[in-house]
Each structure stands twice: as C-alpha cells, then as structure tokens.
Motif scaffolding. Structure first.
Motif, PDB file in Angstrom:
ATOM      1  N   TRP A  95       0.955  -1.068   0.059  1.00  0.00           N
ATOM      2  CA  TRP A  95       0.294  -0.079  -0.130  1.00  0.00           C
ATOM      3  C   TRP A  95       1.080   1.253   0.051  1.00  0.00           C
ATOM      4  O   TRP A  95       0.668   2.115  -0.522  1.00  0.00           O
ATOM      5  N   ALA A  96       2.122   1.323   0.870  1.00  0.00           N
ATOM      6  CA  ALA A  96       2.813   2.453   0.939  1.00  0.00           C
ATOM      7  C   ALA A  96       3.592   2.463  -0.479  1.00  0.00           C
ATOM      8  O   ALA A  96       3.895   3.870  -1.037  1.00  0.00           O
ATOM      9  N   GLU A  97       4.163   1.333  -1.121  1.00  0.00           N
ATOM     10  CA  GLU A  97       4.678   1.416  -2.448  1.00  0.00           C
ATOM     11  C   GLU A  97       3.764   1.937  -3.521  1.00  0.00           C
ATOM     12  O   GLU A  97       4.156   2.783  -4.441  1.00  0.00           O
ATOM     13  N   TRP A  98       2.539   1.650  -3.510  1.00  0.00           N
ATOM     14  CA  TRP A  98       1.534   2.102  -4.468  1.00  0.00           C
ATOM     15  C   TRP A  98       1.134   3.617  -4.327  1.00  0.00           C
ATOM     16  O   TRP A  98       1.073   4.119  -5.283  1.00  0.00           O
ATOM     17  N   PHE A  99       0.972   3.842  -2.910  1.00  0.00           N
ATOM     18  CA  PHE A  99       0.214   5.359  -2.882  1.00  0.00           C
ATOM     19  C   PHE A  99       1.252   6.214  -2.152  1.00  0.00           C
ATOM     20  O   PHE A  99       0.750   7.289  -1.881  1.00  0.00           O
ATOM     21  N   GLY A 100       2.382   5.671  -1.776  1.00  0.00           N
ATOM     22  CA  GLY A 100       3.175   6.558  -0.807  1.00  0.00           C
ATOM     23  C   GLY A 100       2.910   6.871   0.498  1.00  0.00           C
ATOM     24  O   GLY A 100       1.612   6.668   0.741  1.00  0.00           O
ATOM     25  N   LEU A 101       3.645   7.180   1.304  1.00  0.00           N
ATOM     26  CA  LEU A 101       3.334   7.491   2.880  1.00  0.00           C
ATOM     27  C   LEU A 101       2.989   9.191   2.900  1.00  0.00           C
ATOM     28  O   LEU A 101       3.504   9.952   2.182  1.00  0.00           O
ATOM     29  N   GLY A 102       1.962   9.193   3.771  1.00  0.00           N
ATOM     30  CA  GLY A 102       1.830  10.785   4.191  1.00  0.00           C
ATOM     31  C   GLY A 102       0.744  11.211   3.232  1.00  0.00           C
ATOM     32  O   GLY A 102       0.345  12.456   3.252  1.00  0.00           O
ATOM     33  N   GLU A 108      -1.756   5.296   6.180  1.00  0.00           N
ATOM     34  CA  GLU A 108      -1.158   5.575   7.543  1.00  0.00           C
ATOM     35  C   GLU A 108      -2.056   4.540   8.507  1.00  0.00           C
ATOM     36  O   GLU A 108      -0.786   3.954   9.277  1.00  0.00           O
ATOM     37  N   VAL A 109      -3.054   4.493   8.446  1.00  0.00           N
ATOM     38  CA  VAL A 109      -3.656   3.451   9.254  1.00  0.00           C
ATOM     39  C   VAL A 109      -3.357   2.073   9.106  1.00  0.00           C
ATOM     40  O   VAL A 109      -3.017   1.216  10.236  1.00  0.00           O
ATOM     41  N   LEU A 110      -3.264   1.567   7.956  1.00  0.00           N
ATOM     42  CA  LEU A 110      -2.607   0.286   7.507  1.00  0.00           C
ATOM     43  C   LEU A 110      -1.403  -0.055   8.003  1.00  0.00           C
ATOM     44  O   LEU A 110      -0.888  -1.289   8.249  1.00  0.00           O
ATOM     45  N   ILE A 115      -3.597  -1.302  14.612  1.00  0.00           N
ATOM     46  CA  ILE A 115      -4.739  -1.289  13.726  1.00  0.00           C
ATOM     47  C   ILE A 115      -4.874  -2.300  12.721  1.00  0.00           C
ATOM     48  O   ILE A 115      -5.839  -2.847  12.387  1.00  0.00           O
ATOM     49  N   HIS A 116      -3.821  -2.646  12.200  1.00  0.00           N
ATOM     50  CA  HIS A 116      -3.843  -3.813  10.830  1.00  0.00           C
ATOM     51  C   HIS A 116      -4.538  -4.938  11.657  1.00  0.00           C
ATOM     52  O   HIS A 116      -5.306  -5.460  10.971  1.00  0.00           O
ATOM     53  N   MET A 117      -3.979  -5.414  12.630  1.00  0.00           N
ATOM     54  CA  MET A 117      -4.236  -6.723  13.343  1.00  0.00           C
ATOM     55  C   MET A 117      -5.868  -6.500  13.630  1.00  0.00           C
ATOM     56  O   MET A 117      -6.576  -7.505  13.498  1.00  0.00           O
ATOM     57  N   LEU A 118      -6.114  -5.321  14.237  1.00  0.00           N
ATOM     58  CA  LEU A 118      -7.696  -5.098  14.691  1.00  0.00           C
ATOM     59  C   LEU A 118      -8.423  -5.340  13.349  1.00  0.00           C
ATOM     60  O   LEU A 118      -9.598  -5.840  13.524  1.00  0.00           O
ATOM     61  N   LEU A 119      -8.040  -4.600  12.149  1.00  0.00           N
ATOM     62  CA  LEU A 119      -8.900  -4.792  11.062  1.00  0.00           C
ATOM     63  C   LEU A 119      -8.891  -6.179  10.538  1.00  0.00           C
ATOM     64  O   LEU A 119      -9.999  -6.670   9.913  1.00  0.00           O
TER      65      LEU A 119
END
Length: 138
Positions: A95-102, A108-110, A115-119
C-alpha cells in the motif's frame, strides 16, 4: 449428549484461540527479526494476517458452529467482508509503495501493526457473520 458437544466445541474454540495467539506471538518475533535484517518477509506478514483472520472467525464460535453444521446463509455483509479481507491481506508495504506515505490516511492506518491486526480480526468476524445463518442465533 448435546451438552457435551457444546462443551467440547467450546473447548476446541478456546484451545484454537490460544494456539492462534501463540502463533501470532511467534510470527511477530519472525517479523521483528526480519526488520532487523532490513528485509521484511512478506510471507510473515501474510501469515500474521491469516492468524488474525482465523482468530476473528473463532470469536464468532456460534456462527462457526452453524456453518460447520451446514446452516449457511449468505448475507449482504459478505461484500464488505471480502473488501476488508482484500485490504488487510495485502501487506501494508505494498500500500505504501503504491500510494506513498503521508498521502492517504488509510495507508497510514494500515501501516500501524496494531490497527492492522484489529482490522484483520474484524474481517474474520465479519466474514463468519456474513455466511452464518442468522436465524439460528440466540
């Protein structure tokens, strides 16, 4: 006899949850070791998502029992469950590679492991609720 089956199934679910928690802990150690080597292994991230998903399925142990017995009823929740499953099973690195950070809040949530584990757990709960037959819930 029915009471014994309920107790045995409940015991199976509890043992399964403890095993999954153990597997999550071991996988987290593997992920941390791979980050120390500066080469995060995507297999470990996928494995962690799988354990979280299965934990979510076991949380809904009644619905799981009905699915195992063949009482399946697909509801409208299946579509959001599948979308959430796809989102959480794609490692956040992609996700960071495709859309970039920030750029996107969702990325940012993922990127936050908690949070990733909760989802991921929520996707398991949502999935089993979407295929379990609601008529048998009590």
């Amino acid at each position: 006899m029915i009471q014994f089956k309920k107790i045995a199934f409940g015991g199976f679910v509890m043992i399964g949850m403890f095993i999954l928690l153990y597997l999550m802990t071991e996988t987290l150690h593997e992920i941390q070791r791979s980050y120390q080597d500066f080469s995060p292994q995507l297999f470990f991230l996928l494995k962690m998502s799988l354990w979280g998903f299965l934990f979510g399925v076991l949380i809904e142990w009644r619905a799981l029992g009905y699915v195992i017995k063949g009482h399946i009823h697909v509801s409208w929740l299946l579509l959001p469950a599948i979308i959430l499953m796809v989102v959480v099973f794609i490692p956040w690195i992609y996700w960071a590679e495709w859309f970039g950070l920030g750029r996107l809040f969702v990325i940012e949530v993922l990127g936050k492991p908690e949070i990733h584990m909760l989802l991921t757990v929520f996707s398991g709960v949502l999935f089993i609720r979407s295929v379990g037959d609601n008529r048998y819930r009590g």
